[in-house]
Motif scaffolding. Structure first.
Motif, PDB file in Angstrom:
ATOM      1  N   LYS A  55       0.854  -1.199   0.000  1.00 40.63           N
ATOM      2  CA  LYS A  55       0.000   0.000   0.000  1.00 40.63           C
ATOM      3  C   LYS A  55       0.884   1.240   0.000  1.00 40.63           C
ATOM      4  N   ASN A  56       0.267   2.376  -0.239  1.00 38.24           N
ATOM      5  CA  ASN A  56       0.999   3.646  -0.241  1.00 38.24           C
ATOM      6  C   ASN A  56       1.655   3.875   1.113  1.00 38.24           C
ATOM      7  N   GLY A  57       2.872   4.386   1.082  1.00 34.11           N
ATOM      8  CA  GLY A  57       3.594   4.695   2.319  1.00 34.11           C
ATOM      9  C   GLY A  57       4.489   3.577   2.810  1.00 34.11           C
ATOM     10  N   ILE A  70       6.629   3.612  -1.356  1.00 31.84           N
ATOM     11  CA  ILE A  70       5.586   3.462  -2.373  1.00 31.84           C
ATOM     12  C   ILE A  70       4.695   4.696  -2.349  1.00 31.84           C
ATOM     13  N   ILE A  71       4.497   5.303  -3.525  1.00 32.82           N
ATOM     14  CA  ILE A  71       3.593   6.449  -3.622  1.00 32.82           C
ATOM     15  C   ILE A  71       2.383   6.133  -4.487  1.00 32.82           C
ATOM     16  N   SER A  72       2.447   5.046  -5.252  1.00 30.38           N
ATOM     17  CA  SER A  72       1.315   4.659  -6.081  1.00 30.38           C
ATOM     18  C   SER A  72       1.387   3.158  -6.355  1.00 30.38           C
ATOM     19  N   VAL A  73       0.236   2.495  -6.259  1.00 26.04           N
ATOM     20  CA  VAL A  73       0.175   1.058  -6.505  1.00 26.04           C
ATOM     21  C   VAL A  73      -0.757   0.820  -7.689  1.00 26.04           C
ATOM     22  N   VAL A  78       4.476  -0.625  -9.222  1.00 32.23           N
ATOM     23  CA  VAL A  78       4.397   0.349  -8.125  1.00 32.23           C
ATOM     24  C   VAL A  78       5.323   1.502  -8.454  1.00 32.23           C
ATOM     25  N   GLN A  79       4.946   2.689  -8.010  1.00 34.52           N
ATOM     26  CA  GLN A  79       5.815   3.850  -8.154  1.00 34.52           C
ATOM     27  C   GLN A  79       6.458   4.118  -6.815  1.00 34.52           C
ATOM     28  N   ARG A  88      11.154   9.741  -8.749  1.00 36.22           N
ATOM     29  CA  ARG A  88       9.936   8.939  -8.854  1.00 36.22           C
ATOM     30  C   ARG A  88      10.183   7.883  -9.929  1.00 36.22           C
TER      31      ARG A  88
END
Length: 106
Positions: A55-57, A70-73, A78-79, A88
């Motif tokens: 998950k994010n974070g 992680i900033i985006s899933v 994942v980013q 990024r």
């Protein structure tokens, strides 16, 4: 007739020894399964559960050694935000090898 009698005795003995010959092979397979295959399956299942719970974070480490947050899933990617320049980058979800606990990161 006298010659057939020893042959029948040999056939009776060989059927019993065939079973005795299979017992070590079965034991070796059982040992390999318990020592190699089963632990690998458990490890694979645990890794798949970790990937599905991303998950994010979350702080993660990729297979290439990149550490990031992680900033985006997405479905298959994942980013990550990678310090020190807050780059990024997008990596395959399967490239994530481990979650890093906040206590370990310090």
């Amino acid at each position: 007739m006298i010659e057939l009698h020893p042959i029948s005795c040999l056939l009776a003995q060989s059927s019993g020894s065939a079973f005795v010959g299979l017992v070590p092979l079965i034991a070796i397979f059982a040992i390999f399964y318990l020592m190699l295959i089963m632990p690998q399956q458990k490890k694979q299942k645990k890794w798949q559960e970790m990937l599905s719970a991303l998950k994010n974070g979350d702080r993660v480490v990729t297979s290439g050694g990149i550490r990031g947050i992680i900033i985006s899933v997405k479905d298959d990617a994942v980013q990550l935000r990678v310090p020190p320049d807050n780059l990024r980058i997008e990596v395959a979800r399967s490239a994530v090898t481990a979650l890093v606990n906040p206590e370990e990161a310090r």
